[in-house]
Design an enzyme around this catalytic site. Sequence first.
Site, mmCIF file in Angstrom:
data_model
loop_
_atom_site.group_PDB
_atom_site.id
_atom_site.type_symbol
_atom_site.label_atom_id
_atom_site.label_comp_id
_atom_site.label_asym_id
_atom_site.label_seq_id
_atom_site.Cartn_x
_atom_site.Cartn_y
_atom_site.Cartn_z
ATOM 1 N N SER A 152 -11.049 33.864 41.085
ATOM 2 C CA SER A 152 -11.637 35.036 41.924
ATOM 3 C C SER A 152 -12.561 34.542 43.200
ATOM 4 O O SER A 152 -12.838 33.406 43.330
ATOM 5 C CB SER A 152 -12.398 35.558 40.988
ATOM 6 O OG SER A 152 -13.413 36.671 41.522
ATOM 7 N N TYR A 165 -19.377 35.730 34.069
ATOM 8 C CA TYR A 165 -17.998 35.801 34.804
ATOM 9 C C TYR A 165 -17.858 34.750 35.856
ATOM 10 O O TYR A 165 -16.910 34.052 36.093
ATOM 11 C CB TYR A 165 -17.648 37.335 35.290
ATOM 12 C CG TYR A 165 -16.354 37.781 35.907
ATOM 13 C CD1 TYR A 165 -15.241 37.652 35.319
ATOM 14 C CD2 TYR A 165 -16.293 37.443 37.436
ATOM 15 C CE1 TYR A 165 -14.188 38.268 35.905
ATOM 16 C CE2 TYR A 165 -14.984 37.756 38.028
ATOM 17 C CZ TYR A 165 -13.955 38.061 37.271
ATOM 18 O OH TYR A 165 -12.754 38.600 37.915
HETATM 19 P P1 NAD Z 1 -6.972 44.036 33.768
HETATM 20 O O1 NAD Z 1 -8.049 44.153 33.070
HETATM 21 O O2 NAD Z 1 -5.931 44.950 34.261
HETATM 22 O O3 NAD Z 1 -6.240 42.690 33.209
HETATM 23 C C1 NAD Z 1 -6.740 41.774 32.414
HETATM 24 C C2 NAD Z 1 -5.776 41.417 31.547
HETATM 25 O O4 NAD Z 1 -6.134 40.585 30.601
HETATM 26 C C3 NAD Z 1 -5.376 42.629 30.551
HETATM 27 O O5 NAD Z 1 -3.811 42.763 30.419
HETATM 28 C C4 NAD Z 1 -5.649 42.381 29.111
HETATM 29 O O6 NAD Z 1 -5.181 42.717 28.214
HETATM 30 C C5 NAD Z 1 -5.739 40.960 29.387
HETATM 31 N N1 NAD Z 1 -6.639 40.136 28.365
HETATM 32 C C6 NAD Z 1 -7.780 40.373 27.880
HETATM 33 N N2 NAD Z 1 -8.276 39.491 27.091
HETATM 34 C C7 NAD Z 1 -7.186 38.883 26.869
HETATM 35 C C8 NAD Z 1 -7.139 37.472 25.849
HETATM 36 N N3 NAD Z 1 -8.006 37.150 25.016
HETATM 37 N N4 NAD Z 1 -5.616 37.211 25.623
HETATM 38 C C9 NAD Z 1 -4.609 37.606 26.376
HETATM 39 N N5 NAD Z 1 -5.028 38.534 27.384
HETATM 40 C C10 NAD Z 1 -6.226 39.151 27.496
HETATM 41 O O7 NAD Z 1 -7.746 43.267 35.269
HETATM 42 P P2 NAD Z 1 -6.903 42.645 36.474
HETATM 43 O O8 NAD Z 1 -7.909 43.137 37.684
HETATM 44 O O9 NAD Z 1 -5.601 42.577 36.364
HETATM 45 O O10 NAD Z 1 -7.360 40.865 36.190
HETATM 46 C C11 NAD Z 1 -6.498 39.944 35.925
HETATM 47 C C12 NAD Z 1 -7.114 38.765 36.559
HETATM 48 O O11 NAD Z 1 -7.581 38.719 37.627
HETATM 49 C C13 NAD Z 1 -8.488 38.255 35.588
HETATM 50 O O12 NAD Z 1 -8.486 36.983 35.388
HETATM 51 C C14 NAD Z 1 -9.543 38.615 36.739
HETATM 52 O O13 NAD Z 1 -10.614 37.889 36.516
HETATM 53 C C15 NAD Z 1 -8.793 38.264 38.028
HETATM 54 N N6 NAD Z 1 -9.543 39.169 39.082
HETATM 55 C C16 NAD Z 1 -9.222 40.618 39.412
HETATM 56 C C17 NAD Z 1 -9.918 41.052 40.401
HETATM 57 C C18 NAD Z 1 -9.936 42.290 40.508
HETATM 58 O O14 NAD Z 1 -10.458 42.746 41.733
HETATM 59 N N7 NAD Z 1 -9.087 43.069 40.127
HETATM 60 C C19 NAD Z 1 -10.582 39.998 41.226
HETATM 61 C C20 NAD Z 1 -10.616 38.845 41.061
HETATM 62 C C21 NAD Z 1 -10.112 38.238 39.807
#
Ligand code: NAD
Length: 267
Positions: A152, A165
Amino acid sequence: MKLKNQIAIITGSSSGIGKSVAECMAAAGAKVVINYPFEKGKAEAQQILDGIKSKGGEGIICQCDVSQEDQVIAMFESTIKTFGTVDILVNNAGIQVDSPFENMTLKQWNAVVNVNLTGQFLCAREAIKEFLRRGVDAEKSCAAGKIIHMSSVHQVIPWAGHANYATSKGGIDLLMQTIAQEFAGRKIRVNSICPGAIQTPINKDAWSTKEALDSLLTLIPYNRIGQPEDIGKAAVWLASDESDYVTGASLFVDGGMTLFPGFRTNG
Ligand code: NAD
């Protein structure tokens, strides 16, 4: 078909960024493992796989909580049993459990660190074991395996109210660099993608009202919120031989969020 016949495990791929990475990798020819953590996510995972299959792609769904060692080992075993090996790991699963620091409970701290950091360690370790066992398969790729960590912008931007986080993402950076250094000589490439604000369920509060979105956009010089496909496309490139000389790198896909936009004096 940059990833033709390669086997890719994408953790947390029943929504958001992981879903798009799975779809983009499948479109590039990879056979994908759609991972979801709990029974209630099964239907969504199946729907995503059905969509991929309807476009001629291949894959399986796999339930696994990445914070549980036995479940991670089982996910790799069942993938290898089905497809013979693993070529690509996208360590994407992640959660946010926010709290002012003085009120943050150990449970909230552990919940985030266990999924976001320990989960990435466990999956990376199992992937590395398989990459070392198999070595380079020149018909598929120049590398013996590729790991992409979903970090991130908060691996470099401190984030008040989100100490668990931000700490997990900072940890991913040195985990990624250390594994990259340890295994580069054995042709394993390890990199991170650092998304900025991407429109997914994890940050719904930041974009679901006009007010929230306007305020978010003041942090993004490129002046739009990111879409999951922005990350999916970057992941395909990082997993393909087009990035064969890239290892130990953090690729910021953030519309300039890490460019200190508060210092803009014009433009
Ligand atoms: P999201 O909530 O749609 O996706 C997160 C996914 O992780 C979900 O599908 C959830 O079921 C899964 N998950 C949660 N706990 C789990 C576990 N114990 N085992 C397996 N799967 C698990 O959100 P997203 O934005 O798609 O996030 C995906 C990644 O991207 C994350 O690591 C998040 O930190 C990172 N990220 C997102 C953003 C953003 O702006 N959306 C920015 C920076 C980083």
